[in-house]
Design a protein around this motif. Structure first.
Motif, PDB file in Angstrom:
ATOM      1  N   SER A  38       0.672  -1.321   0.015  1.00  0.00           N
ATOM      2  CA  SER A  38       0.032   0.007  -0.030  1.00  0.00           C
ATOM      3  C   SER A  38       0.814   1.372  -0.021  1.00  0.00           C
ATOM      4  N   TRP A  39       1.921   1.320   0.896  1.00  0.00           N
ATOM      5  CA  TRP A  39       2.977   2.545   1.071  1.00  0.00           C
ATOM      6  C   TRP A  39       3.628   2.629  -0.290  1.00  0.00           C
ATOM      7  N   SER A  40       4.086   1.523  -0.809  1.00  0.00           N
ATOM      8  CA  SER A  40       4.748   1.591  -2.302  1.00  0.00           C
ATOM      9  C   SER A  40       4.290   2.157  -3.344  1.00  0.00           C
ATOM     10  N   GLY A  41       2.787   2.073  -3.469  1.00  0.00           N
ATOM     11  CA  GLY A  41       2.200   3.005  -4.474  1.00  0.00           C
ATOM     12  C   GLY A  41       1.644   4.191  -3.957  1.00  0.00           C
ATOM     13  N   TRP A  42       1.505   4.581  -2.802  1.00  0.00           N
ATOM     14  CA  TRP A  42       1.144   5.833  -1.959  1.00  0.00           C
ATOM     15  C   TRP A  42       1.520   7.171  -2.982  1.00  0.00           C
TER      16      TRP A  42
ATOM     17  N   GLU B  82      12.183   5.762   0.323  1.00  0.00           N
ATOM     18  CA  GLU B  82      13.518   5.640   0.746  1.00  0.00           C
ATOM     19  C   GLU B  82      13.154   5.298   2.408  1.00  0.00           C
ATOM     20  N   ILE B  83      12.238   6.192   3.025  1.00  0.00           N
ATOM     21  CA  ILE B  83      12.063   5.742   4.639  1.00  0.00           C
ATOM     22  C   ILE B  83      11.412   4.205   4.554  1.00  0.00           C
ATOM     23  N   LEU B  84      10.297   3.881   3.687  1.00  0.00           N
ATOM     24  CA  LEU B  84       9.765   2.750   3.592  1.00  0.00           C
ATOM     25  C   LEU B  84      10.774   1.464   3.085  1.00  0.00           C
ATOM     26  N   LYS B  85      11.740   1.990   2.360  1.00  0.00           N
ATOM     27  CA  LYS B  85      12.773   0.632   1.916  1.00  0.00           C
ATOM     28  C   LYS B  85      13.518   0.336   3.315  1.00  0.00           C
ATOM     29  N   ASN B  86      14.137   1.465   4.085  1.00  0.00           N
ATOM     30  CA  ASN B  86      14.843   1.252   5.185  1.00  0.00           C
ATOM     31  C   ASN B  86      13.985   0.506   6.188  1.00  0.00           C
ATOM     32  N   LEU B  87      12.651   0.850   6.468  1.00  0.00           N
ATOM     33  CA  LEU B  87      11.756   0.183   7.322  1.00  0.00           C
ATOM     34  C   LEU B  87      11.731  -1.255   7.236  1.00  0.00           C
TER      35      LEU B  87
ATOM     36  N   PHE C 166       9.762  14.562  -2.403  1.00  0.00           N
ATOM     37  CA  PHE C 166       8.907  14.389  -1.303  1.00  0.00           C
ATOM     38  C   PHE C 166       8.553  12.660  -1.536  1.00  0.00           C
ATOM     39  N   LEU C 167       7.908  12.219  -2.541  1.00  0.00           N
ATOM     40  CA  LEU C 167       7.789  10.926  -2.749  1.00  0.00           C
ATOM     41  C   LEU C 167       8.986   9.905  -2.634  1.00  0.00           C
ATOM     42  N   THR C 168      10.303  10.397  -3.050  1.00  0.00           N
ATOM     43  CA  THR C 168      11.447   9.478  -3.033  1.00  0.00           C
ATOM     44  C   THR C 168      11.834   9.482  -1.776  1.00  0.00           C
TER      45      THR C 168
END
Length: 210
Positions: free
Chosen positions: A9-13, A63-68, A57-59
């Motif tokens: 969900s967050w990857s396509g946000w 990046e935060i999502l990837k690290n998480l 901003f989306l990048t």
């Protein structure tokens, strides 16, 4: 499943923010422009800056999502389970392939045994009927060293063969089988099959086999 759904969900946000804070022309400045073309140019410049900021901003969010995700123990455990399942599938595939290969090897062994039994039965039938058969020269026969390992067939005019493969191919031919049938009708058979020394009457013919 919930973890995968969360990250998917967050990857396509996509944000709905307008990012008006990056505008270089305020709404009042645009409204005070002397003509429509200038107002349009100001609006386009503001929109370009908003697009750049939105992309940045989306990048940052991804990046935060990837690290998480990389630090999430639930994701790590899921990847381990997936790797184990893949290893099990590969092991089952290899085991099934090995089983198929073993069945093929067993079928080939059975086919060779049946062929050997068939030849043994045919040879026994030829012996019992008095029909001479093709055979190699016995080791005890006085054969010249030049003739060692050569095979011959008296039924077919003392043909000689320099390899067992050629000999086996010959005895499977129609000509040899026809000669064998003809010999069975002749009283006393067709003589002994074998080798003779080079200087003997039964020596090598001029042409070697087929």
């Amino acid at each position: 499943e919930e973890v995968n759904e969360f990250y998917s969900s967050w990857s396509g946000w996509v944000t709905l923010r307008r990012f008006e804070e990056v505008d270089v022309h305020s709404p009042g400045t645009i409204a005070a422009a002397p003509n429509r073309a200038l107002r349009r140019s100001m609006e386009q410049e503001n929109e370009k800056l908003r697009r750049v900021r939105r992309k940045e901003f989306l990048t940052e969010v991804r990046e935060i999502l990837k690290n998480l995700r990389e630090r999430d123990p639930r994701v790590a455990a899921h990847e381990v389970r997936c790797a184990e399942k893949e290893a099990e599938r590969e092991a089952r595939r290899l085991a099934a392939e090995e089983e198929r290969q073993e069945r093929r090897r067993e079928q080939r062994r059975e086919a060779r045994e049946r062929e050997q039994e068939r030849w043994a039965a045919e040879e026994a039938a030829e012996v019992s009927s008095g029909v001479p058969s093709c055979r190699a020269t016995p080791e005890s026969a006085p054969v010249s060293p030049l003739l060692a390992g050569i095979w011959s067939c008296a039924l077919c005019g003392e043909k000689v063969f320099q390899s067992k493969q050629a000999f086996d191919a010959h005895i499977a031919t129609k000509k040899h089988r026809r000669n064998a049938r003809s010999a069975s009708d002749v009283s006393g058979g067709g003589g002994e099959v074998g080798f003779g020394p080079i200087d003997s009457p039964g020596g090598l013919p001029e042409e070697l086999g087929e």
